[in-house]
Enzyme design. Structure first.
Site, mmCIF file in Angstrom:
data_model
loop_
_atom_site.group_PDB
_atom_site.id
_atom_site.type_symbol
_atom_site.label_atom_id
_atom_site.label_comp_id
_atom_site.label_asym_id
_atom_site.label_seq_id
_atom_site.Cartn_x
_atom_site.Cartn_y
_atom_site.Cartn_z
ATOM 1 N N HIS A 83 0.812 -1.218 0.000
ATOM 2 C CA HIS A 83 0.000 0.000 0.000
ATOM 3 C C HIS A 83 0.845 1.267 0.000
ATOM 4 O O HIS A 83 0.320 2.353 0.246
ATOM 5 C CB HIS A 83 -0.937 0.022 1.200
ATOM 6 N N ILE A 90 0.715 6.878 0.143
ATOM 7 C CA ILE A 90 0.162 5.791 0.954
ATOM 8 C C ILE A 90 -1.307 5.600 0.600
ATOM 9 O O ILE A 90 -2.090 6.548 0.641
ATOM 10 C CB ILE A 90 0.280 6.116 2.461
ATOM 11 N N CYS A 91 -1.679 4.383 0.277
ATOM 12 C CA CYS A 91 -3.071 4.042 0.002
ATOM 13 C C CYS A 91 -3.701 3.587 1.320
ATOM 14 O O CYS A 91 -3.542 2.438 1.741
ATOM 15 C CB CYS A 91 -3.142 2.942 -1.059
ATOM 16 N N LEU A 92 -4.367 4.521 1.984
ATOM 17 C CA LEU A 92 -4.973 4.257 3.292
ATOM 18 C C LEU A 92 -6.236 5.112 3.377
ATOM 19 O O LEU A 92 -6.156 6.347 3.294
ATOM 20 C CB LEU A 92 -3.982 4.613 4.406
ATOM 21 N N CYS A 151 -5.395 -1.846 -2.588
ATOM 22 C CA CYS A 151 -5.569 -0.731 -3.535
ATOM 23 C C CYS A 151 -5.437 -1.237 -4.947
ATOM 24 O O CYS A 151 -4.727 -2.141 -5.219
ATOM 25 C CB CYS A 151 -4.508 0.321 -3.290
#
EC number: 2.3.2.23
Length: 151
Positions: A83, A90-92, A151
């Protein structure tokens, strides 16, 4: 603007006095501006990132806390994680659509610690090369697609 500054002062003190495990506020980063912080981070013991050092960059808009901060890894060591893109994005979900003013810098830090700590294999997201070539410098301008916790 005053409420944003008051909130950031409160969160700054909380981060200085009670930082999440493995996190330290880089004091030099807040000397010139309260709207941009660097948080030094060390990989948690017993994880794939144990002993590794990272830096998180937090940028706050005048709409904070109603608008989420821009958060990304910065510096020479960007964690290799499914992620985390090689440019530090950052994929959050809590950094974008799941953000709430009830969240804080500390809760974001804890979520990132948890994300890294639960990693079973160091690898980049499958679309890393394409994304890094085509994305905006600001990760908040990305339309993330969250599905099945990936993601």
């Amino acid at each position: 603007m005053a409420s944003m500054q008051k909130r950031l002062q409160k969160e700054l003190l909380a981060l200085q006095n009670e930082p999440p495990p493995g996190m330290t506020l880089n004091e030099k980063s807040v000397q010139n501006s309260i709207t941009q912080w660097i948080v030094d981070m060390e990989g948690a013991p017993g994880t794939l990132y144990e002993g590794e050092k990272f830096q998180l960059l937090f940028k706050f808009s005048s709409r904070y806390p109603f608008d989420s901060p821009q958060v990304m890894f910065t510096g020479d060591n960007i964690p290799v994680h499914p992620h985390v893109y090689s440019n530090g994005h950052i994929c959050l979900s809590i950094l974008t659509e799941d953000w709430s003013p009830a969240l804080s810098v500390q809760s974001v830090c804890l979520s990132i610690i948890s994300m890294l700590s639960s990693c079973k294999e160091k690898r980049r997201p499958p679309d890393n090369s394409f994304y890094v070539r085509t994305c905006n410098k600001n990760p908040k301008k990305t339309k993330w697609w969250y599905h099945d916790d990936t993601c």
